[in-house]
Design an enzyme around this catalytic site. Sequence first.
Site, PDB file in Angstrom:
ATOM      1  CB  SER A  87     -12.292  -3.903  -3.199  1.00  0.00           C
ATOM      2  OG  SER A  87     -11.536  -4.170  -2.045  1.00  0.00           O
ATOM      3  NE  ARG A  88     -17.116   0.178  -5.329  1.00  0.00           N
ATOM      4  CZ  ARG A  88     -17.523   0.038  -4.071  1.00  0.00           C
ATOM      5  NH1 ARG A  88     -17.459  -1.154  -3.508  1.00  0.00           N
ATOM      6  NH2 ARG A  88     -17.975   1.060  -3.391  1.00  0.00           N
TER       7      ARG A  88
ATOM      8  CG  HIS B 196     -22.595  -6.429  -2.759  1.00  0.00           C
ATOM      9  ND1 HIS B 196     -23.131  -5.255  -3.224  1.00  0.00           N
ATOM     10  CD2 HIS B 196     -21.439  -6.082  -2.144  1.00  0.00           C
ATOM     11  CE1 HIS B 196     -22.337  -4.250  -2.915  1.00  0.00           C
ATOM     12  NE2 HIS B 196     -21.301  -4.735  -2.260  1.00  0.00           N
ATOM     13  CG  LEU B 197     -23.913 -12.243   0.997  1.00  0.00           C
ATOM     14  CD1 LEU B 197     -23.922 -13.707   1.415  1.00  0.00           C
ATOM     15  CD2 LEU B 197     -25.251 -11.588   1.306  1.00  0.00           C
ATOM     16  N   GLY B 198     -20.503  -8.819   1.718  1.00  0.00           N
ATOM     17  CA  GLY B 198     -19.354  -8.373   2.498  1.00  0.00           C
ATOM     18  C   GLY B 198     -19.697  -7.604   3.760  1.00  0.00           C
ATOM     19  CB  ALA B 199     -20.816  -4.319   4.429  1.00  0.00           C
TER      20      ALA B 199
ATOM     21  CG  ASP C  46     -19.371  -9.530  -1.640  1.00  0.00           C
ATOM     22  OD1 ASP C  46     -20.130 -10.511  -1.641  1.00  0.00           O
ATOM     23  OD2 ASP C  46     -19.459  -8.605  -0.806  1.00  0.00           O
TER      24      ASP C  46
ATOM     25  CG  ASP D 211      -1.984   1.104   1.127  1.00  0.00           C
ATOM     26  OD1 ASP D 211      -1.785   2.083   0.367  1.00  0.00           O
ATOM     27  OD2 ASP D 211      -3.021   0.979   1.805  1.00  0.00           O
TER      28      ASP D 211
ATOM     29  CD  GLU E  35     -24.664 -12.878 -19.605  1.00  0.00           C
ATOM     30  OE1 GLU E  35     -25.036 -13.708 -20.443  1.00  0.00           O
ATOM     31  OE2 GLU E  35     -24.878 -11.650 -19.696  1.00  0.00           O
TER      32      GLU E  35
END
Length: 401
Positions: free
Chosen positions: A238-239, A280-283, A263, A175, A267
């Site tokens: 993340s994305r 999309h269950l991350g949060a 997440d 990072d 298709e």
Amino acid sequence: MSTVTINKTKTIKTLNNIASRGLEVLNEDNYTIDNDSNNPDAIVLRSYKMHDYEFNSNLKAIARAGAGVNNIPIEKCTELGITVFNTPGANANAVKEIVLTALMASSRNLFDGVEWIKSLEDKGEEIPSLVEAGKKQFLGKEIKGKTLGVIGLGNVGALVANDALHLDMNVIGFDPFISVNTAWNLSRNVQRAMTLEELITKSDYITVHVPLTDDTRGLFNEKTFKLMKPGAHIFNFSRGELVNDKDMAEALEGGKVGKYITDFPNENVLKMKNAVPIPHLGASTKESEENCAVMATRQVREFLETGNIKNSVNFPNASLPYTGKTRVTAFHHNIPNMVGQITSAISENNLNIADMINRSRGEYAYTMIDVDNETTTETLPELEKQINQIAGMVSVRIISQ
């Protein structure tokens, strides 16, 4: 956009279901939750897409109960002088836990194994023997002693890195923009990669925790995959756009990537060999939603009542202890003599400056000034008018008890 706030009831509008614990922060006489209002002081939302939303002239703040703000037109808000908040770190633990779950489950082939077991539904008494005969196809591997590469050591990445160490993994992080606060929270046993390429070549597992920008779009691509250890597992919470889907499909098909857990299913992902799509269950935990809601509403309340800003994505963070004095807040272009013109207007209205702060962020700046003598309802509108006429001013707000 300009306002004079004097003991005014503040209207809050929500565009998604916000956890009740968050709304309790605004459960006072001077706040009204009105989701039908066309003229709210602030909006709190989660994933509602605002790019076609019509902003009212009274709107001062938008708070996203979450970290990502792609659903909010940031540039437009900045031009209108609307502060946009997010809640970094509020859902970090939830995301960390699902990353570690995916890490262990993929290593032991749990996803594939469970899916296979379901196919035996009609086999009756044969099931136990079929299980014993078939389980060898799901032989996994232990994560102990393996190397986890963590790209992005922010709120989530740092938690993942620290906990992976406790699982007896070797952890390497990359990072280039790590903050001082994160560095303090990161274990000294996390090895530092000087380049992204170094991390990729050394890691058995790679998890990514960076925002989507022009520089990170397609971060995982054909070039990246060529550097990886054969069979490496990649985790993307993340994305979705951080991964080039075409190149990922080819890397999975050829075995260069062993598993891709994301997440962000689409298709393309659903057609990939050895990809594990998660909805999309991350949060998506009760605790995370509550933490985000509380953090968002607290930031809105602090801003509306005092002008102080924390965790804004378009205004500079600025905090000045509020003692109940009349406070002038001004959001303006970051050009010379703005503060001088503001203080001159205050002086021309026979007001003394008790305290002040000025912070900049790129092309814009934010100034807060407290005055220590009594004001009248006639003085404040005139002062607001004068400051608002300064060239380069975007929005003015005067807060008075």
